[in-house]
Design a protein around this motif. Structure first.
Motif, PDB file in Angstrom:
ATOM      1  N   GLN A   2      59.315  24.035  44.151  1.00 51.03           N
ATOM      2  CA  GLN A   2      60.535  23.349  42.826  1.00 51.03           C
ATOM      3  C   GLN A   2      61.412  23.924  41.491  1.00 51.03           C
ATOM      4  OE1 GLN A   2      59.733  19.084  41.457  1.00 51.03           O
ATOM      5  NE2 GLN A   2      61.423  18.288  42.552  1.00 51.03           N
ATOM      6  N   ALA A   3      60.468  24.672  40.498  1.00 52.87           N
ATOM      7  CA  ALA A   3      60.812  25.378  39.079  1.00 52.87           C
ATOM      8  C   ALA A   3      61.466  26.945  40.170  1.00 52.87           C
ATOM      9  CB  ALA A   3      59.815  25.518  38.919  1.00 52.87           C
ATOM     10  N   ILE A   4      61.074  27.466  41.715  1.00 52.58           N
ATOM     11  CA  ILE A   4      61.598  28.187  42.067  1.00 52.58           C
ATOM     12  C   ILE A   4      62.414  28.268  43.429  1.00 52.58           C
ATOM     13  CG2 ILE A   4      61.249  31.074  41.962  1.00 52.58           C
ATOM     14  CD1 ILE A   4      58.522  30.716  40.914  1.00 52.58           C
ATOM     15  N   PRO A   5      62.933  27.594  43.434  1.00 53.68           N
ATOM     16  CA  PRO A   5      63.827  27.728  44.917  1.00 53.68           C
ATOM     17  C   PRO A   5      64.411  28.835  45.486  1.00 53.68           C
ATOM     18  CG  PRO A   5      65.220  27.099  43.445  1.00 53.68           C
ATOM     19  CD  PRO A   5      64.152  27.467  42.237  1.00 53.68           C
TER      20      PRO A   5
ATOM     21  N   SER B 147      43.781  20.227  46.559  1.00 50.87           N
ATOM     22  CA  SER B 147      45.027  18.765  46.530  1.00 50.87           C
ATOM     23  C   SER B 147      45.830  18.983  44.617  1.00 50.87           C
ATOM     24  CB  SER B 147      44.385  17.373  45.851  1.00 50.87           C
ATOM     25  OG  SER B 147      43.238  17.886  45.008  1.00 50.87           O
ATOM     26  N   VAL B 148      44.919  19.952  43.784  1.00 47.05           N
ATOM     27  CA  VAL B 148      45.091  20.838  42.808  1.00 47.05           C
ATOM     28  C   VAL B 148      46.098  22.080  43.270  1.00 47.05           C
ATOM     29  CG1 VAL B 148      45.012  21.949  40.113  1.00 47.05           C
ATOM     30  CG2 VAL B 148      43.194  19.609  40.576  1.00 47.05           C
ATOM     31  N   ASN B 149      45.752  22.820  43.744  1.00 45.19           N
ATOM     32  CA  ASN B 149      46.701  23.495  44.087  1.00 45.19           C
ATOM     33  C   ASN B 149      47.724  23.402  45.019  1.00 45.19           C
ATOM     34  OD1 ASN B 149      45.633  25.870  42.871  1.00 45.19           O
ATOM     35  ND2 ASN B 149      43.817  25.997  44.827  1.00 45.19           N
ATOM     36  N   GLU B 150      47.712  22.547  45.869  1.00 41.24           N
ATOM     37  CA  GLU B 150      48.898  21.849  46.712  1.00 41.24           C
ATOM     38  C   GLU B 150      50.043  21.698  45.547  1.00 41.24           C
ATOM     39  OE1 GLU B 150      47.669  19.294  49.228  1.00 41.24           O
ATOM     40  OE2 GLU B 150      47.418  21.018  50.860  1.00 41.24           O
ATOM     41  N   GLU B 151      49.961  20.701  44.678  1.00 38.77           N
ATOM     42  CA  GLU B 151      50.326  19.851  43.279  1.00 38.77           C
ATOM     43  C   GLU B 151      51.006  20.976  42.208  1.00 38.77           C
ATOM     44  OE1 GLU B 151      49.486  16.593  41.340  1.00 38.77           O
ATOM     45  OE2 GLU B 151      48.263  15.905  42.177  1.00 38.77           O
ATOM     46  N   ILE B 152      50.564  22.013  42.214  1.00 38.12           N
ATOM     47  CA  ILE B 152      50.514  23.680  41.510  1.00 38.12           C
ATOM     48  C   ILE B 152      51.927  23.536  42.212  1.00 38.12           C
ATOM     49  CG2 ILE B 152      50.429  25.785  40.830  1.00 38.12           C
ATOM     50  CD1 ILE B 152      46.946  23.962  40.232  1.00 38.12           C
ATOM     51  N   ASP B 153      51.954  24.466  43.470  1.00 42.90           N
ATOM     52  CA  ASP B 153      52.831  25.005  44.800  1.00 42.90           C
ATOM     53  C   ASP B 153      54.368  23.994  44.704  1.00 42.90           C
ATOM     54  OD1 ASP B 153      51.008  26.658  45.212  1.00 42.90           O
ATOM     55  OD2 ASP B 153      50.768  26.263  47.878  1.00 42.90           O
ATOM     56  N   ALA B 154      53.310  22.812  44.937  1.00 39.45           N
ATOM     57  CA  ALA B 154      54.427  21.921  44.920  1.00 39.45           C
ATOM     58  C   ALA B 154      55.772  22.078  44.365  1.00 39.45           C
ATOM     59  CB  ALA B 154      54.329  20.525  45.238  1.00 39.45           C
ATOM     60  N   HIS B 155      55.376  21.749  42.647  1.00 38.36           N
ATOM     61  CA  HIS B 155      55.594  22.077  40.781  1.00 38.36           C
ATOM     62  C   HIS B 155      56.157  23.879  41.788  1.00 38.36           C
ATOM     63  CE1 HIS B 155      55.897  20.795  36.766  1.00 38.36           C
ATOM     64  NE2 HIS B 155      56.138  22.405  36.387  1.00 38.36           N
TER      65      HIS B 155
ATOM     66  N   PRO C 278      58.119  35.390  31.562  1.00 35.99           N
ATOM     67  CA  PRO C 278      58.968  34.614  30.731  1.00 35.99           C
ATOM     68  C   PRO C 278      59.481  33.708  31.318  1.00 35.99           C
ATOM     69  CG  PRO C 278      59.823  36.497  30.739  1.00 35.99           C
ATOM     70  CD  PRO C 278      58.880  37.105  31.870  1.00 35.99           C
ATOM     71  N   PHE C 279      59.707  33.173  32.920  1.00 39.72           N
ATOM     72  CA  PHE C 279      60.121  32.606  33.239  1.00 39.72           C
ATOM     73  C   PHE C 279      59.059  31.007  33.159  1.00 39.72           C
ATOM     74  CE2 PHE C 279      60.054  29.592  37.843  1.00 39.72           C
ATOM     75  CZ  PHE C 279      61.850  29.378  37.777  1.00 39.72           C
ATOM     76  N   GLY C 280      57.412  32.251  33.931  1.00 40.28           N
ATOM     77  CA  GLY C 280      56.977  30.984  33.209  1.00 40.28           C
ATOM     78  C   GLY C 280      56.768  29.735  32.305  1.00 40.28           C
ATOM     79  N   LEU C 281      56.833  30.646  31.182  1.00 40.46           N
ATOM     80  CA  LEU C 281      56.602  29.941  29.985  1.00 40.46           C
ATOM     81  C   LEU C 281      58.073  29.483  29.387  1.00 40.46           C
ATOM     82  CD1 LEU C 281      55.402  33.634  28.100  1.00 40.46           C
ATOM     83  CD2 LEU C 281      54.241  31.631  27.655  1.00 40.46           C
TER      84      LEU C 281
ATOM     85  N   ALA D 122      50.900  26.166  36.408  1.00 38.55           N
ATOM     86  CA  ALA D 122      52.550  26.571  37.166  1.00 38.55           C
ATOM     87  C   ALA D 122      52.481  27.622  36.293  1.00 38.55           C
ATOM     88  CB  ALA D 122      53.652  26.160  37.183  1.00 38.55           C
ATOM     89  N   ALA D 123      52.148  28.210  35.005  1.00 37.55           N
ATOM     90  CA  ALA D 123      52.591  29.487  34.225  1.00 37.55           C
ATOM     91  C   ALA D 123      51.264  30.321  34.798  1.00 37.55           C
ATOM     92  CB  ALA D 123      53.294  29.452  32.457  1.00 37.55           C
ATOM     93  N   LEU D 124      50.269  29.976  34.380  1.00 38.06           N
ATOM     94  CA  LEU D 124      49.288  30.891  34.518  1.00 38.06           C
ATOM     95  C   LEU D 124      49.581  30.647  35.870  1.00 38.06           C
ATOM     96  CD1 LEU D 124      46.522  28.216  32.840  1.00 38.06           C
ATOM     97  CD2 LEU D 124      47.128  30.952  32.237  1.00 38.06           C
ATOM     98  N   ARG D 125      50.016  30.526  36.919  1.00 38.60           N
ATOM     99  CA  ARG D 125      49.991  30.922  38.916  1.00 38.60           C
ATOM    100  C   ARG D 125      51.361  32.657  38.345  1.00 38.60           C
ATOM    101  NH1 ARG D 125      50.716  28.284  44.072  1.00 38.60           N
ATOM    102  NH2 ARG D 125      50.574  30.782  45.316  1.00 38.60           N
TER     103      ARG D 125
END
Lengths: 306, 306
Positions: free
Chosen positions: B67-70, B56-64, B158-161, B116-119
């Protein structure tokens, strides 16, 4: 020459500032590439001429960076980072960041870490260029394996952002401004800026697009520098946007100077530069004329081929 | 199996938590590399078992991140970034960041941008590995030129930051914590962390040092993740340091699992893993036992070869 006269930046003897129009300027100096601005030692932190403003600011940024990147363990990280940073050709973007901060009433120490970060970003981008094309090989020297250069370049941007994030310790309750500066810099590095320019560069090589692409890269770095300096110096939203655009035009001029395709001819180049300089100077019109000397002195400087 | 029983993470049927000692655990599952944790769809955000917490956590990170990298212009930036991020093998570090945040009483949304930045950091490091050695070629697919991969990797950190710095908008007056998180992440990326590991890796290749080096890389990412999660969740200094060390041991275990030199034998590997797990679990002793289930469930997971 009395110092009051020397305080007015001049191109080929014509002062820019008293009129803020450039129709009566000619710019033969700009065409003699490389126009290397003499870097001479000075202990005078208050600039009294265009060269000494740039000199003194760059010396302070150097000193800040030398303290931040000592040659210490791990040597495999810091030795190439030190070398690649200080061997890289100069850019006016860090000085522009300081000048923008001062123009909006800030102290230059508020923008020093950001200026250092911009310098590291620029050096990292050149290192990447080096790896991609080999064309900067002679410029920055080739003392390390390309793997080490790749890794060092990767580490330089985070290191610059680390310096910026840590500068919060010095100026209390400044963290909102610093976060905003980090957003500006990461955007310029990432999705919106230099990487995009590089992508196109990588695709198109020295095609017809190359001057536009290089202009975008230089413009991106300088517009970021202007905005970040204004943010850290406590500028209003209007001032931030004016200095972002000022940086855009200054950087675009440098991109043109560094990457103009010779076959296009100097008259066409001069026209483009004239337009950009006009646009740049218009952005300074809202500011107190007595304070725009330092930042406008950066208009005529080209380190691109230094 | 009733859900209350499923809530206790287990290795080979033995629950870790009721005793926080591992002398009576065996770990054959850990040796069956790759142990790919099944990622199944679930709408249940409250984890009820080790797999579903991670899922569930990874799915939420993925969804985030999605959305951030369309996939939008500039396509030359976002398309490879999207691909390289989602095609990269998983790491538990982002989930560890969320779990650390929740363990100290924070809400997972406070650590979502950092996760997300760590990913992105992890994917960027793998992209760099790919370029340096080609050894991840089959893992992440090779759909882009190496120049594009190099540039994309450069843009991802940089994008993660940027995502992290912008998350300040959501949670007001949180900028001190976010700046501190940025310092942690940039240090882990730069002078103190992954780049250093890569440098040594680049120097030594698969020498005797390689497991130590890889352990340092995985350990660096995970210790950063633990500390950042605790910082963003509002943990005390003691909690932050405990979760930093917890991440260090979890990451070291993953480094050992992924990079153990076969000739050294499994008994020696098991001994190292046992020591690390003991050390990790000791760090959780100060926390409420009822709340450590989620974070301790990450101990037995190895995405390294997924």
């Amino acid at each position: 020459m009395p110092s009051s006269a020397a305080a007015i930046p001049a191109i080929n003897g014509n002062s820019i500032l008293p009129h803020l129009r450039r129709s009566n300027l000619n710019r033969p100096l700009l065409f003699h590439r490389p126009r290397i601005v003499a870097i001479t030692a000075t202990s005078n932190a208050t600039a009294t001429s265009s060269t000494s403003y740039l000199t003194s600011v760059n010396e302070e940024i150097d000193a800040h960076l030398k303290q931040a990147i000592p040659i210490r363990p791990p040597l495999s990280v810091f030795e190439p980072m030190h070398h690649l940073t200080f061997a890289a050709p100069r850019t006016t973007a860090p000085a522009l960041c300081i000048a923008a901060c001062e123009l909006v009433g800030g102290h230059r120490r508020q923008a020093m870490a950001a200026a250092a970060a911009l310098r590291l970003m620029h050096a990292a981008a050149l290192t990447r260029d080096h790896i991609l094309s080999g064309r900067n090989r002679d410029r920055i020297g080739h003392s390390f394996e390309s793997n080490i250069e790749l890794l060092t370049g990767d580490g330089m941007v985070p290191f610059g952002l680390e310096l910026l994030a840590k500068s919060d310790d010095l100026t209390q309750s400044n963290s909102e401004r610093i976060l905003r500066a980090i957003i500006e810099i990461t955007q310029a590095m990432g999705s919106q800026g230099m990487a995009h320019g590089e992508h196109n560069h990588s695709h198109h090589g020295q095609s017809d697009h190359s001057d536009l692409v290089c202009r975008k890269k230089d413009a991106g770095l300088h517009s970021c520098a202007g905005a970040v300096g204004a943010i850290l110096g406590g500028g209003t939203e209007e001032e931030i946007e004016k200095l972002r655009r000022y940086g855009l035009y200054v950087g675009s001029m440098q991109g043109v100077l560094s990457n103009w395709v010779e076959s296009r001819g100097e008259s066409s180049m001069e026209k483009v530069l004239n337009e950009l300089e006009n646009l740049a100077l218009q952005e300074l019109e809202g500011f107190d004329r007595g304070n725009v000397q330092a930042i406008s002195s950066l208009l005529g400087t080209n380190f691109g081929d230094a």
